[in-house]
Motif scaffolding. Structure first.
Motif, PDB file in Angstrom:
ATOM      1  N   PRO A  94       0.831  -1.213   0.000  1.00 49.58           N
ATOM      2  CA  PRO A  94       0.000   0.000   0.000  1.00 49.58           C
ATOM      3  C   PRO A  94       0.866   1.265   0.000  1.00 49.58           C
ATOM      4  O   PRO A  94       2.051   1.214   0.363  1.00 49.58           O
ATOM      5  N   PRO A  95       0.319   2.384  -0.420  1.00 51.71           N
ATOM      6  CA  PRO A  95       1.075   3.641  -0.365  1.00 51.71           C
ATOM      7  C   PRO A  95       1.433   4.002   1.070  1.00 51.71           C
ATOM      8  O   PRO A  95       0.620   3.868   1.979  1.00 51.71           O
ATOM      9  N   MET A  96       2.644   4.471   1.261  1.00 47.91           N
ATOM     10  CA  MET A  96       3.113   4.921   2.567  1.00 47.91           C
ATOM     11  C   MET A  96       3.557   6.365   2.420  1.00 47.91           C
ATOM     12  O   MET A  96       4.720   6.654   2.141  1.00 47.91           O
ATOM     13  N   CYS A  97       2.613   7.263   2.572  1.00 48.81           N
ATOM     14  CA  CYS A  97       2.928   8.671   2.364  1.00 48.81           C
ATOM     15  C   CYS A  97       2.033   9.545   3.234  1.00 48.81           C
ATOM     16  O   CYS A  97       1.009   9.091   3.761  1.00 48.81           O
ATOM     17  N   LEU A  98       2.394  10.792   3.377  1.00 50.73           N
ATOM     18  CA  LEU A  98       1.655  11.746   4.190  1.00 50.73           C
ATOM     19  C   LEU A  98       0.529  12.378   3.380  1.00 50.73           C
ATOM     20  O   LEU A  98       0.506  12.304   2.150  1.00 50.73           O
TER      21      LEU A  98
END
Length: 284
Positions: A94-98
């Motif tokens: 999954p995306p891991m971003c702010l």
């Protein structure tokens, strides 16, 4: 208040109801130019071109949709995720971003939008929602050549993404790059059999919407007769041809139709001379 006119017999009322229902179904199915968020029908040069990106093909049971739940394209420090015809699903990676609040939040990032991009800003991966499934539409890649494919464009508050699905009936080539124009407008391209028109019919061939209307009427009428016959056979105990509902009406229907289109023979009176030169009337 004038007295109401005579009401048609039940079978005639039934035919009128079936015709009204069939008209509604036929006109709804014959609407030209639209479809769902992943369907498009256009007319060019006397031919009808229909696209259904989510419809299964022999080699792709989900059509243009990624079976992983998303497409992923990485260019330098930027990563683009998107899905066509549905929201993204992440069972892995999954995306891991702010800043993922617009697309599922930090715990389910990427699951509530159609397209998401991550850019490295000051050493941190920052997400931006660039497309929503609810705000999307299809158009032709080349207005003069519908067989080239279609463009799926999705929008967010400040950004957009355009995905060109080029027609290739033999191979599906996933995207491997994207470009950015303006402030936040992304574009990518890939080849897929779903980008090919699924049906092409020349103008004037076939029955068009009238054929759909005719088949719908026959289906409704056949269903009525079948259900009525089963009910009369099993519940009323009628085990002969009389089990067919309104049998007298159907037997007399050809004669009714004939009287509608063939004018009744009128009694004509002609005048001929008899042997004495006088005129006598002759009835036919």
């Amino acid at each position: 208040m004038p007295a109401p006119g005579p009401r048609p017999p039940p079978p005639v009322r039934l035919l009128l109801i079936l015709f009204a229902v069939a008209c509604s179904c036929g006109l709804a199915g014959a609407g030209g130019g639209g479809g769902g968020s992943c369907e498009l029908s256009v007319t060019r040069g006397g031919a009808l071109y229909s696209f259904a990106l989510a419809a299964p093909t022999p080699a792709h049971r989900h059509g243009v949709l990624s079976e992983d739940g998303f497409y992923k394209v990485a260019v330098n420090d930027s990563i683009l995720w998107f899905q066509l015809c549905d929201e993204m699903v992440f069972n892995f990676d999954p995306p891991m971003c702010l800043n993922c609040e617009d697309c599922g939040g930090p715990l389910r990032c990427g699951t509530q939008c159609g397209a998401l991009v991550s850019n490295n800003v000051g050493g941190y991966d920052v997400c931006t929602t660039i497309g929503s499934l609810s705000d999307s539409h299809l158009s032709l890649i080349d207005e003069s050549n519908p067989q080239k494919g279609v463009v799926v464009k999705m929008f967010s508050t400040k950004c957009s993404i355009s995905v060109s699905v080029i027609c290739d009936s033999t191979v599906a080539q996933v995207p491997d790059k994207f470009v950015v124009s303006g402030r936040c407008d992304y574009a990518t391209t890939f080849k897929h059999p779903s980008g090919c028109a699924r049906s092409i019919s020349a103008s004037g061939s076939g029955w068009g919407w009238f054929g759909t209307l005719f088949k719908t009427i026959l289906s409704l009428l056949g269903g009525y007769i079948l259900i009525g016959a089963v009910y009369r056979y099993y519940f009323l105990g009628i085990h002969s041809v009389e089990a067919i509902p309104n049998l007298d009406f159907w037997i007399g229907l050809p004669q009714r139709i004939k009287t509608m289109f063939v004018p009744a023979t009128r009694n004509h009176v002609n005048y001929n001379r008899d042997g004495l030169g006088a005129y006598v009337s002759v009835s036919h």
